[in-house]
Design an enzyme around this catalytic site. Structure first.
Site, short mmCIF file in Angstrom:
data_model
loop_
_atom_site.label_atom_id
_atom_site.label_comp_id
_atom_site.label_asym_id
_atom_site.label_seq_id
_atom_site.Cartn_x
_atom_site.Cartn_y
_atom_site.Cartn_z
N CYS A 33 0.80 -1.22 0.00
CA CYS A 33 0.00 0.00 0.00
C CYS A 33 0.83 1.27 0.00
CB CYS A 33 -0.99 -0.01 1.16
SG CYS A 33 -0.24 0.02 2.82
N HIS B 153 -2.77 1.31 6.82
CA HIS B 153 -3.02 1.33 5.38
C HIS B 153 -2.73 2.75 4.88
CE1 HIS B 153 -4.44 0.35 1.47
NE2 HIS B 153 -5.52 1.10 1.55
N ASP C 170 -7.15 5.73 -3.59
CA ASP C 170 -6.42 4.58 -3.07
C ASP C 170 -6.06 3.65 -4.22
OD1 ASP C 170 -5.38 2.46 -1.69
OD2 ASP C 170 -7.08 2.20 -0.34
#
Length: 638
Positions: A196, A255, A278
């Site tokens: 991530c 995250h 994202d």
């Protein structure tokens, strides 16, 4: 009638304009200007001179700037700054990871434009794609999908398997430039591997290069709710070990995503500004793996029916967590926690190396009436949407999904669901020493009897490694404690996990979850407590030897050490820094003896002035991400 003018030459005044538009670090050979700002050019005519009053020249331009930030410090940070920090670890141990964004480095602008041309949108309908490139909403979704490679030849392959033999361990990267240049040089083949924070960092580079204000955000205890009910379930066995599950819901220890600043004319007034994007491939959005832009304000207000992917982002910061005991094929509810998801949402401060906590941008204070009202509002909207669309079944009542891990001790002080209220015993873990890699982990279990009666406890303890996405690995340590407590008595039970016990089971993320599941003879209730331990390494030390001046030699000392009491092999040191090194430097160190400390001197010639940063990483066969950084101010040449 006067003869019409014929243009012989156009001088775009690239060097002068680019300086005014802050793009001179990208190039001075080609005109590169920013939206909404004036620039100069000179026309030279072939047949005669320009005659004011007689000749007219008409320019047609688009001046609207949908990504305009009116704060100069914010523009400097979120568009111009080419380095920063990405926050990792756990909410109890937040560490900054230095990163070289390098958006002004050689060829990066060409790579970013190639990335747009390689998208599925351009490949399918280039005319429409190019016509929409003035829309930051459109461009951000295209870039978001292209950073991962799930649908196309995007920049990065994701890998959470702990097997990286055919690529780079994501923890080893220290910058975006090497990744983007490798993708470009190999004919746009995805680079192996990313997780991530790598996806978000590379997206930040691309968006800043394209002139869209962007920052990198870390959310600790981040929910991944796949079935849209805003409930994430964690399952435990009778030893306190967290179990995997057939569903895909998880709680990530941390995250990382991006926020991009833009107007949102497609939404009601008030929902422009920072938008979540994202690039980590988790769920599909309109058929491709991307997420956003989702308005941060809409997330805080619970307006989960607004585009794009707002329900998923809402769940990442504000889902509830349900814990279950699995025993004999049956599931027993342990407790529901309304505040465990979404903690210490962090980003780098403006023009500072400090961390900004921006949790209040995403949600109201946990435990407040407003927070619960927004949660219920969001849940009702999701129910209504599910009923009307019938996409995934009819009912959105909290069913039982899956999670896998959460950060730091689980707090049991939630509504009326605490088993400790029934048993009247509290359990808590406490570390006795900082958890350093290579050393034993010493801690105690604190047990306190809140009642006026004697209590006989049986407590099952266990430890297991975790991946940062919450996936549990096999337990490597277990213990059973029998504790008798007098009324109002507190006791401690000492525990130790030796380095030899955990070393071979540790993941790259260096996360260990210790759990205790307690039961009292006179009550069927169980008490669960857990704690995430993040093991730390000593940092690399970087010293700049002398003054840093453009186009003058500069010596840099890098001091490193093997923190382990065993020999490590295949040691490689990487060093980079935009404006300081033309490319990433690799130094092969080979074998380092136990506790060995060493240093090297690197020579370079800075080629850009101003505030710069050096980033370093050391990897070996035993560890992958011992990092360090040093800020350097480079003066103009005299």
């Amino acid at each position: 009638m006067a003869q019409g003018l014929e243009v012989a030459l156009t001088d775009l005044q690239s060097s002068r304009n680019n300086v005014r538009h802050h793009t001179e670090e990208i190039t001075v050979d080609h005109l590169l200007v920013r939206r909404g700002q004036a620039f100069n050019l000179t026309l030279y005519f072939r047949n005669r001179g320009f005659q004011p009053g007689l000749d007219n020249i008409i320019f047609v331009v688009e001046t609207e700037d949908a990504v305009y930030l009116d704060s100069e410090p914010q523009r400097q940070e979120y568009v111009m700054n080419d380095y920063g920090f990405i926050y990792q670890g756990s909410k109890n141990w937040i560490r900054p990871c230095p990163w070289n964004y390098g958006q002004f480095e050689e060829k990066i602008i060409d790579i970013c434009l190639k990335l747009l041309d390689k998208s599925l949108h351009f490949q399918t309908d280039p005319a429409t794609d190019c016509a929409l490139r003035g829309s930051p909403v459109y461009v951000s979704r295209v870039v978001c999908a292209m950073i991962n490679s799930n649908d196309d030849n995007g920049v990065l392959n994701g890998n959470w398997s702990e097997n990286y033999t055919d690529g780079a361990n994501p923890a080893e990267w220290t910058g975006s430039v090497a990744i983007l240049k490798q993708w470009y040089a190999t004919g746009c083949q995805p680079v192996r591997y990313g997780q991530c924070w790598v996806f978000a960092a590379v997206m930040c580079t691309v968006m800043r290069c394209l002139g869209i204000p962007t920052r990198v955000i870390t959310n600790f205890d981040s929910g991944h709710d796949t079935d849209g009910n805003l409930i994430i379930d964690e399952y435990y066995d009778n030893t306190g070990r967290i179990l995997g599950n057939k569903k895909k819901d998880t709680i990530w220890n941390f995250h990382v995503w991006n926020e991009c600043w833009m107007a949102r004319k497609d939404l009601p007034p008030g929902y422009g500004g920072w938008q979540v994007l994202d690039a980590t491939p988790q769920e599909m959005s309109n058929g491709v793996y991307c997420c956003g832009p989702a308005s941060v304000r809409a997330i805080k207000d619970g307006e989960v029916d607004l585009n794009y992917d707002t329900p998923f982002v809402f769940s990442m910061v504000n889902a509830d967590c349900m814990s279950w005991l699995v025993q004999g094929g049956k599931e027993q509810k342990l407790h529901q926690d309304t505040s465990s998801v979404g903690n210490f949402i962090s980003t780098k401060s403006i023009q500072s190396d400090e961390r900004d906590d921006i949790t209040e941008n995403y949600k109201y204070e946990e435990g407040s009436l407003q927070e619960r009202q927004v949660f219920l509002k969001a849940l009702q909207k999701l129910k209504a949407g599910r009923f009307h669309s019938s996409r995934r079944g009819a009912d959105l009542q909290p069913s039982r999904p899956t999670p896998l891990s959460q950060d730091s001790p689980r707090r049991l002080h939630t509504p009326s669901l605490r088993p400790s209220d029934v048993v009247q015993v509290s359990l808590k873990f406490k570390l006795l020493d900082p958890p350093n890699m290579g050393q034993d982990i010493c801690f105690v279990l604190l047990a306190f009897n809140m009642s006026s009666q004697f209590k006989d406890l049986k407590v099952n303890l266990s430890a297991q490694s975790l991946l940062h996405d919450g996936s549990p690995l096999s337990p490597f340590w277990q213990d059973i404690a029998f504790i008798t407590l007098s009324p109002k008595e507190a006791k401690t039970y000492p525990c130790k996990i030796s380095y030899s016990q955990y070393s071979q089971y540790l993941s790259t993320d260096k996360l260990i979850r210790i759990s205790a599941l307690g039961e009292e003879k006179s009550s069927p209730e169980k008490i669960l407590v857990n704690k995430i331990i993040t093991l730390s390494y000593p940092s690399i030390t970087i010293n700049v030897l002398g003054a840093a001046v453009v186009n003058q030699p500069l010596s840099i000392q890098v001091i490193f050490s093997n923190p382990l009491s065993e020999q490590v092999e295949d040691c490689v040191l990487t060093v980079e820094g935009s404006g300081l090194f033309k490319k990433q430097q690799k130094v092969f160190l080979g074998v380092l003896k136990p506790q060995h400390r060493g240093s090297i001197i690197l020579e370079t010639v800075p080629f850009k002035s101003g505030q710069r940063q050096i980033q370093a990483n050391m990897r070996s066969n035993k560890f992958k991400d011992i990092k360090g950084y040093r800020n350097v101010y480079v003066d103009f040449a005299l």
